[in-house]
Design an enzyme around this catalytic site. Structure first.
Site, PDB file in Angstrom:
ATOM      1  N   TRP A   1      19.824  29.007  71.179  1.00  0.00           N
ATOM      2  CA  TRP A   1      20.241  30.221  71.876  1.00  0.00           C
ATOM      3  C   TRP A   1      21.576  29.940  72.555  1.00  0.00           C
ATOM      4  CZ3 TRP A   1      21.078  29.632  77.066  1.00  0.00           C
ATOM      5  CH2 TRP A   1      20.409  28.587  77.725  1.00  0.00           C
TER       6      TRP A   1
ATOM      7  N   GLU B   1      22.793  22.877  87.914  1.00  0.00           N
ATOM      8  CA  GLU B   1      23.114  22.823  86.473  1.00  0.00           C
ATOM      9  C   GLU B   1      24.618  22.680  86.256  1.00  0.00           C
ATOM     10  OE1 GLU B   1      21.092  22.696  83.915  1.00  0.00           O
ATOM     11  OE2 GLU B   1      19.166  23.321  84.732  1.00  0.00           O
TER      12      GLU B   1
ATOM     13  N   GLU C   1      22.537  21.217  77.652  1.00  0.00           N
ATOM     14  CA  GLU C   1      22.409  21.523  79.086  1.00  0.00           C
ATOM     15  C   GLU C   1      23.534  22.444  79.566  1.00  0.00           C
ATOM     16  OE1 GLU C   1      20.356  20.745  81.648  1.00  0.00           O
ATOM     17  OE2 GLU C   1      18.882  19.620  80.513  1.00  0.00           O
TER      18      GLU C   1
ATOM     19  N   HIS D   1      22.914  26.039  80.276  1.00  0.00           N
ATOM     20  CA  HIS D   1      22.081  26.478  81.410  1.00  0.00           C
ATOM     21  C   HIS D   1      22.937  27.007  82.558  1.00  0.00           C
ATOM     22  CE1 HIS D   1      18.814  23.408  79.933  1.00  0.00           C
ATOM     23  NE2 HIS D   1      19.125  24.325  79.033  1.00  0.00           N
TER      24      HIS D   1
ATOM     25  N   GLU E   1      13.787  15.907  84.371  1.00  0.00           N
ATOM     26  CA  GLU E   1      13.633  16.978  83.383  1.00  0.00           C
ATOM     27  C   GLU E   1      12.338  17.747  83.645  1.00  0.00           C
ATOM     28  OE1 GLU E   1      15.893  18.066  81.562  1.00  0.00           O
ATOM     29  OE2 GLU E   1      17.130  16.454  80.801  1.00  0.00           O
TER      30      GLU E   1
ATOM     31  N   THR F   1      12.934  20.007  86.672  1.00  0.00           N
ATOM     32  CA  THR F   1      13.689  21.227  86.367  1.00  0.00           C
ATOM     33  C   THR F   1      12.855  22.182  85.499  1.00  0.00           C
ATOM     34  OG1 THR F   1      14.816  20.022  84.612  1.00  0.00           O
ATOM     35  CG2 THR F   1      16.048  20.352  86.634  1.00  0.00           C
TER      36      THR F   1
ATOM     37  N   ASP G   1      13.954  24.494  77.303  1.00  0.00           N
ATOM     38  CA  ASP G   1      14.890  23.389  76.975  1.00  0.00           C
ATOM     39  C   ASP G   1      14.553  22.146  77.789  1.00  0.00           C
ATOM     40  OD1 ASP G   1      16.489  24.780  75.196  1.00  0.00           O
ATOM     41  OD2 ASP G   1      18.338  24.612  76.386  1.00  0.00           O
ATOM     42  N   GLU G   2      14.301  22.365  79.082  1.00  0.00           N
ATOM     43  CA  GLU G   2      14.016  21.225  79.968  1.00  0.00           C
ATOM     44  C   GLU G   2      12.760  20.497  79.492  1.00  0.00           C
ATOM     45  OE1 GLU G   2      16.433  20.723  81.716  1.00  0.00           O
ATOM     46  OE2 GLU G   2      17.153  22.453  82.844  1.00  0.00           O
TER      47      GLU G   2
ATOM     48  N   HIS H   1      13.591  18.320  76.587  1.00  0.00           N
ATOM     49  CA  HIS H   1      14.301  17.118  77.050  1.00  0.00           C
ATOM     50  C   HIS H   1      13.337  16.141  77.737  1.00  0.00           C
ATOM     51  CE1 HIS H   1      18.233  19.693  77.230  1.00  0.00           C
ATOM     52  NE2 HIS H   1      17.890  19.351  75.999  1.00  0.00           N
TER      53      HIS H   1
HETATM   54 FE   LIG Z   1      17.625  19.163  82.063  1.00  0.00          FE
HETATM   55 FE   LIG Z   2      19.261  22.127  82.704  1.00  0.00          FE
END
Ligand SMILES: [Fe+2]
Ligand SMILES: [Fe+2]
Length: 388
Positions: free
Chosen positions: A87, A130, A168, A171, A221, A224, A253-254, A257
């Site tokens: 995205w 971020e 990242e 974000h 991670e 977050t 996403d976090e 990760h």
């Molecule tokens: Fe992250």
């Molecule tokens: Fe992030």
């Protein structure tokens, strides 16, 4: 004050510091709270950092990371998404080239009117965190054995770090643009805070040591993931489904990760269980500092504490979350099941396996004593007052 204590679940681990000799690792463990003043300059805020310890991993252990190059390619790089499938911030924002742009912005602003100021303080703080991404890429590149040696290194570790950074980067971009369009926030104060924060760096106390560094990134991670997940939940409660989708997408996403970093630590536990249990206990004794802990807006010397108090009160990121993450990682890495540890390793294992309940007890006691917290102005929202 009780609400401050609640933010610092690890405070009870602090011990008074002796003066004198500063290098030995065993000594350093007792200096968990040893801090020095960084000089104040016009481009950095007044701040304290810990005594800086560097290169604590014995050089022979660098070989471990070289020998894991192929493993990382097959097991870690697979957690990256291809750019074409990722995205992008634009997917969630009004399209500036379209006829309907102004209408979409108007709708966004209407929705954001329903959201209270304290929520905005949390979202802004998360966005600023971020946006200090250059600091986190730098932090990863301080780690011996895994750093990007050239800026375009073909090692798996370096490829991961660059692509992780690139993922990242979306974000902060997305949250920044959303907040800009909302019209609710003082962008110039926010931008100043970002500039100060990047100038200040961070003090994660990972000592160029990837054993410590990957524990830190695993913890962060997940932290977050939890906090963006909670901002998503609250945005939904406030009726802004688009914002909920934005925060939820970032949270996922976090999570991906987190999966990658915890897998690296899994592998390191397999190779060097004693070294890893000591590293994990060391990080927890020193406390996992938040990446934006040196935050400053040019006015509030305790901005990070104030922001954290609001995230705690709203349940976006709390002392309980800190204990839950610790417990999750202790279980995930099967710390309680490790055998054949050294004496120090056994003590580290005991410490880790009993720490989460101790933090929770402290937190409950703090909550029990908590008085009504004061209300203070936040420059990010034109000095409107928010309760801590
Ligand atoms: Fe992250
Ligand atoms: Fe992030």
């Amino acid at each position: 004050m009780a609400y401050r204590l609640a933010l610092r679940p690890e405070t009870f681990l602090c011990v008074p510091q002796p003066s004198g000799r500063r290098n030995a690792r065993s000594y350093r463990a007792r200096m968990a709270c040893d801090r020095v003043d960084a000089p104040k300059r016009p481009f950095t805020p007044p701040r304290e950092v810990h005594v800086q310890v560097t290169h604590s991993m014995p050089p022979q252990k660098i070989e471990i990371f070289k020998s894991l190059e192929n493993w990382a390619e097959n097991n870690i790089l697979v957690h990256l998404k291809s750019v074409e499938k990722c995205w992008q911030p634009q997917d969630f924002l009004p399209q500036p080239s379209s006829e309907g742009f102004y209408e979409e912005v108007k709708e966004l602003r209407e929705r954001s009117k329903e959201i209270p100021d304290d929520y905005f303080v949390c979202l802004i703080g998360d966005m600023i965190t971020e946006e200090a991404l250059p600091t986190y890429q730098t932090m990863l590149n301080t780690l011996d054995g895994v750093r990007d040696e050239t800026g375009a290194s073909l090692s798996s570790w370096a490829i991961w770090t660059r692509a992780w950074t690139a993922e990242e980067n979306r974000h902060g971009d997305l949250l920044n643009k959303y907040l800009y369009l909302s019209g609710r926030v003082d962008m110039k104060q926010i931008e100043k805070t970002i500039q100060y924060l990047i100038g200040s760096g961070m003090d994660p106390r990972t000592e160029n040591n990837p054993f410590l560094g990957f524990i830190y990134t695993s913890f962060q991670e997940r932290a977050t993931f939890i906090s963006h997940g909670n901002t998503a939940r609250l945005a939904k409660e406030h009726g802004d489904l688009k914002l909920a989708q934005i925060c939820g997408t970032i949270a996922s996403d976090e999570k991906r990760h987190e999966t990658a970093y915890t897998k690296i630590v899994d592998k390191l536990f397999e190779i060097d269980p004693n070294g890893m249990v000591l590293a994990f206990a060391d990080m927890m004794k020193k406390k996992i500092s938040m990446p934006a802990h040196l935050m400053y807006d040019g006015r509030d010397d305790n901005l990070f504490e104030h922001f954290s108090a609001v995230t705690q009160r709203l349940g976006i990121y709390t002392a309980k979350d800190y204990a839950d993450i610790l417990e999750f990682l202790v279980t995930r890495w099967k710390v309680g099941e490790l055998t054949d540890l050294s004496g120090k390793g056994n003590r580290a294992q005991d410490f880790l396996c009993t720490l989460a309940p101790r933090i929770r007890r402290l937190e409950e006691r703090a909550q029990g004593k908590a008085k009504k917290a004061p209300t203070i102005p936040f420059s990010w929202i034109y000095d409107r007052q928010v309760q801590l």
